[in-house]
Design a protein around this motif. Structure first.
Motif, PDB file in Angstrom:
ATOM      1  N   VAL A 256       0.841  -1.104   0.000  1.00 28.25           N
ATOM      2  CA  VAL A 256      -0.094   0.084   0.007  1.00 28.25           C
ATOM      3  C   VAL A 256       0.980   1.265  -0.151  1.00 28.25           C
ATOM      4  CG1 VAL A 256      -1.655   1.276   1.240  1.00 28.25           C
ATOM      5  CG2 VAL A 256      -1.815  -1.220   1.088  1.00 28.25           C
ATOM      6  N   MET A 257       0.703   1.994  -0.938  1.00 29.84           N
ATOM      7  CA  MET A 257       1.385   3.209  -1.044  1.00 29.84           C
ATOM      8  C   MET A 257       0.908   4.339  -0.525  1.00 29.84           C
ATOM      9  SD  MET A 257       4.183   1.886  -2.898  1.00 29.84           S
ATOM     10  CE  MET A 257       4.751   3.524  -3.394  1.00 29.84           C
ATOM     11  N   HIS A 258       1.782   4.875   0.396  1.00 29.05           N
ATOM     12  CA  HIS A 258       1.525   6.215   0.987  1.00 29.05           C
ATOM     13  C   HIS A 258       2.233   7.167   1.053  1.00 29.05           C
ATOM     14  CE1 HIS A 258      -1.420   4.409   3.857  1.00 29.05           C
ATOM     15  NE2 HIS A 258      -0.435   3.243   3.893  1.00 29.05           N
ATOM     16  N   TYR A 269      -2.983   3.958  -2.009  1.00 30.43           N
ATOM     17  CA  TYR A 269      -3.475   2.973  -3.089  1.00 30.43           C
ATOM     18  C   TYR A 269      -2.687   1.907  -3.346  1.00 30.43           C
ATOM     19  CZ  TYR A 269       0.696   5.146  -5.728  1.00 30.43           C
ATOM     20  OH  TYR A 269       1.712   5.447  -6.081  1.00 30.43           O
ATOM     21  N   ALA A 270      -3.364   0.659  -3.710  1.00 37.06           N
ATOM     22  CA  ALA A 270      -2.653  -0.599  -3.446  1.00 37.06           C
ATOM     23  C   ALA A 270      -1.964  -1.008  -4.907  1.00 37.06           C
ATOM     24  CB  ALA A 270      -3.814  -1.707  -3.167  1.00 37.06           C
ATOM     25  N   VAL A 271      -0.981  -1.672  -4.695  1.00 36.71           N
ATOM     26  CA  VAL A 271      -0.107  -2.177  -5.923  1.00 36.71           C
ATOM     27  C   VAL A 271      -0.174  -3.484  -5.511  1.00 36.71           C
ATOM     28  CG1 VAL A 271       1.874  -2.128  -7.321  1.00 36.71           C
ATOM     29  CG2 VAL A 271       0.986  -0.031  -6.427  1.00 36.71           C
ATOM     30  N   VAL A 287      -8.225  -2.301  -7.422  1.00 37.38           N
ATOM     31  CA  VAL A 287      -9.264  -1.446  -7.178  1.00 37.38           C
ATOM     32  C   VAL A 287     -10.321  -1.850  -6.569  1.00 37.38           C
ATOM     33  CG1 VAL A 287      -8.444  -0.052  -8.859  1.00 37.38           C
ATOM     34  CG2 VAL A 287     -10.162  -1.561  -9.624  1.00 37.38           C
ATOM     35  N   GLY A 288     -11.626  -1.076  -6.309  1.00 40.57           N
ATOM     36  CA  GLY A 288     -12.752  -1.643  -5.908  1.00 40.57           C
ATOM     37  C   GLY A 288     -12.796  -1.906  -4.430  1.00 40.57           C
ATOM     38  N   VAL A 289     -11.656  -1.721  -3.750  1.00 41.03           N
ATOM     39  CA  VAL A 289     -11.864  -2.092  -2.161  1.00 41.03           C
ATOM     40  C   VAL A 289     -10.804  -0.848  -1.549  1.00 41.03           C
ATOM     41  CG1 VAL A 289      -9.865  -3.703  -2.418  1.00 41.03           C
ATOM     42  CG2 VAL A 289     -11.696  -3.714  -0.644  1.00 41.03           C
ATOM     43  N   ALA A 290     -11.251  -0.472  -0.293  1.00 39.86           N
ATOM     44  CA  ALA A 290     -10.057   0.409   0.348  1.00 39.86           C
ATOM     45  C   ALA A 290      -8.562  -0.430   0.312  1.00 39.86           C
ATOM     46  CB  ALA A 290     -10.632   0.663   1.666  1.00 39.86           C
ATOM     47  N   ALA A 291      -7.649   0.531   0.121  1.00 40.98           N
ATOM     48  CA  ALA A 291      -6.344  -0.028  -0.018  1.00 40.98           C
ATOM     49  C   ALA A 291      -5.906  -0.967   1.349  1.00 40.98           C
ATOM     50  CB  ALA A 291      -5.223   0.955   0.164  1.00 40.98           C
ATOM     51  N   ASP A 292      -6.344  -0.498   2.383  1.00 44.97           N
ATOM     52  CA  ASP A 292      -6.150  -1.406   3.841  1.00 44.97           C
ATOM     53  C   ASP A 292      -7.023  -2.521   3.863  1.00 44.97           C
ATOM     54  OD1 ASP A 292      -8.644  -0.039   4.271  1.00 44.97           O
ATOM     55  OD2 ASP A 292      -7.894   0.920   5.965  1.00 44.97           O
ATOM     56  N   PHE A 316      -7.031  -4.662 -11.514  1.00 40.94           N
ATOM     57  CA  PHE A 316      -7.720  -5.921 -11.091  1.00 40.94           C
ATOM     58  C   PHE A 316      -8.674  -5.278  -9.955  1.00 40.94           C
ATOM     59  CE2 PHE A 316      -4.209  -7.348 -13.422  1.00 40.94           C
ATOM     60  CZ  PHE A 316      -4.709  -8.544 -13.796  1.00 40.94           C
ATOM     61  N   ARG A 317      -9.860  -5.683 -10.323  1.00 42.14           N
ATOM     62  CA  ARG A 317     -10.967  -5.411  -9.260  1.00 42.14           C
ATOM     63  C   ARG A 317     -11.252  -6.242  -8.143  1.00 42.14           C
ATOM     64  NH1 ARG A 317     -14.658  -1.410  -8.663  1.00 42.14           N
ATOM     65  NH2 ARG A 317     -13.948  -0.579 -10.431  1.00 42.14           N
ATOM     66  N   ALA A 318     -11.194  -6.142  -6.942  1.00 42.40           N
ATOM     67  CA  ALA A 318     -11.424  -7.004  -5.912  1.00 42.40           C
ATOM     68  C   ALA A 318     -12.906  -7.752  -5.906  1.00 42.40           C
ATOM     69  CB  ALA A 318     -11.279  -6.555  -4.721  1.00 42.40           C
ATOM     70  N   GLU A 319     -13.007  -8.958  -5.661  1.00 43.54           N
ATOM     71  CA  GLU A 319     -14.203  -9.700  -5.784  1.00 43.54           C
ATOM     72  C   GLU A 319     -14.579 -10.205  -4.551  1.00 43.54           C
ATOM     73  OE1 GLU A 319     -13.967 -12.331  -9.083  1.00 43.54           O
ATOM     74  OE2 GLU A 319     -15.115 -11.101 -10.434  1.00 43.54           O
TER      75      GLU A 319
END
Length: 321
Positions: A256-258, A269-271, A287-292, A316-319
């Motif tokens: 997670v980039m801060h 944001y999450a990589v 994407v599609g979900v909070a980074a944490d 990539f969207r979280a499912e």
């Protein structure tokens, strides 16, 4: 740089070219099987050359055998004062920030468990003053020659930018808070960095333009590979075709980039390192979900996200599990 003659300053920097940065440095550990195993596990590299009684170290581990770890080379072996003096000069002129930009490696011979690694490094070049999106500064390139038991094993070139960060507009300024001519023109929207497209990966980006994620497949051994390479890392063949990814995958690892803040990105944001259903892995945003809330093993599905008028990227969207 206020009050400093740029030509004179560059001349002072150029005097460091050719000076040693390290002399007769010695690696903390012999080339060893546990480190090779950890590296291969982290990289997902299962090539048989790196296991067994005749194992060699992956060539890309070249720099790893010279590193001092978190405490550094505490005994001071190898290090010279030249690099520190160069940094002090740049810091004193206001170029206080640093970012690594790229590295080049050349491999001469295999490294094997039991080899004792030594190295010598030289300050190869210091560039003239350059202006980048990050700020203005100088590129510094060092070359390290790595030897094993006295025989050259490879060369590692490492380039950094020592820079003064670009001035950013004040957070308090914006619509309704600017004055005079500033109010007449809104600031240009920052753009995401452009991908580097070359002859080896042009087909991949052509697929992205058509909303397809293409994976290379060796025509000789059918091994799938990603990212795109000119030859098969399993059998060496240069013949290949492509298969389209299904789009299904899971999060194999992530960060997670801060910080640091960068134009066109909105932290946090999450990589993620995404393991596709086909077995290869790709780095992209989750994407599609909070980074944490991103987790290892989380199922994701491919989609294509337009980030500006000219650029569309696979994400990539979280499912739901």
């Amino acid at each position: 740089m206020s009050g400093v003659n740029e030509a004179d300053f560059l001349g002072r920097l150029k005097k460091f070219e050719g000076q040693p940065a390290a002399t007769a440095g010695v690696g903390k550990d012999l080339v060893n099987e546990p480190m090779i195993r950890h590296w291969c596990e982290a990289m997902g590299d299962t090539h048989p050359a790196y296991t067994g009684p005749d194992a060699i170290a992956p060539p890309t581990m070249l720099q790893a055998w010279t590193m001092g770890g978190l405490p550094g080379h505490g005994d001071g072996t190898g290090r010279t004062s030249g690099y520190d003096e160069l940094f002090e000069l740049l810091d004193g002129a206001g170029f206080t920030s640093v970012v690594a930009t790229d590295c080049e490696q050349e491999y001469v011979r295999d490294l094997r468990p039991g080899d004792r690694v030594s190295y010598d490094a030289v300050i190869e070049t210091v560039s003239e003053r350059k202006t980048t999106k990050l700020g203005t500064g100088h590129f510094v390139t060092t070359r390290m020659d790595v030897s094993a038991d006295g025989e050259l094993a490879g060369t590692h070139r490492f380039r950094i930018l020592k820079y003064a960060p670009a001035q950013r507009s004040s957070p308090g300024k914006g619509p309704g808070r600017t004055e005079g001519r500033e109010a007449e023109q809104a600031p240009a929207r920052a753009l995401r960095p452009r991908p580097v497209i070359n002859r080896d990966n042009a087909g991949f980006w052509a697929g992205v333009a058509e909303h397809r994620l293409l994976i290379q497949r060796c025509e000789e051994c059918a091994e799938l590979r990603f990212p795109w390479l000119p030859g098969c890392n399993a059998c060496g063949s240069g013949r290949w075709d492509t298969v389209g990814a299904s789009g299904r995958g899971t999060v194999f690892s992530y960060v997670v980039m801060h910080h640091p803040p960068f134009p066109a990105f909105d932290p946090p944001y999450a990589v993620g390192l995404i393991e596709l259903a086909e077995g290869v892995r790709i780095i992209s945003n989750v994407v599609g979900v909070a980074a944490d809330e991103v987790r290892i093993g989380m199922p994701v599905r491919l989609e294509f996200q337009r980030v500006d008028d000219e650029l569309e990227l696979p994400v990539f969207r979280a499912e739901a599990a």
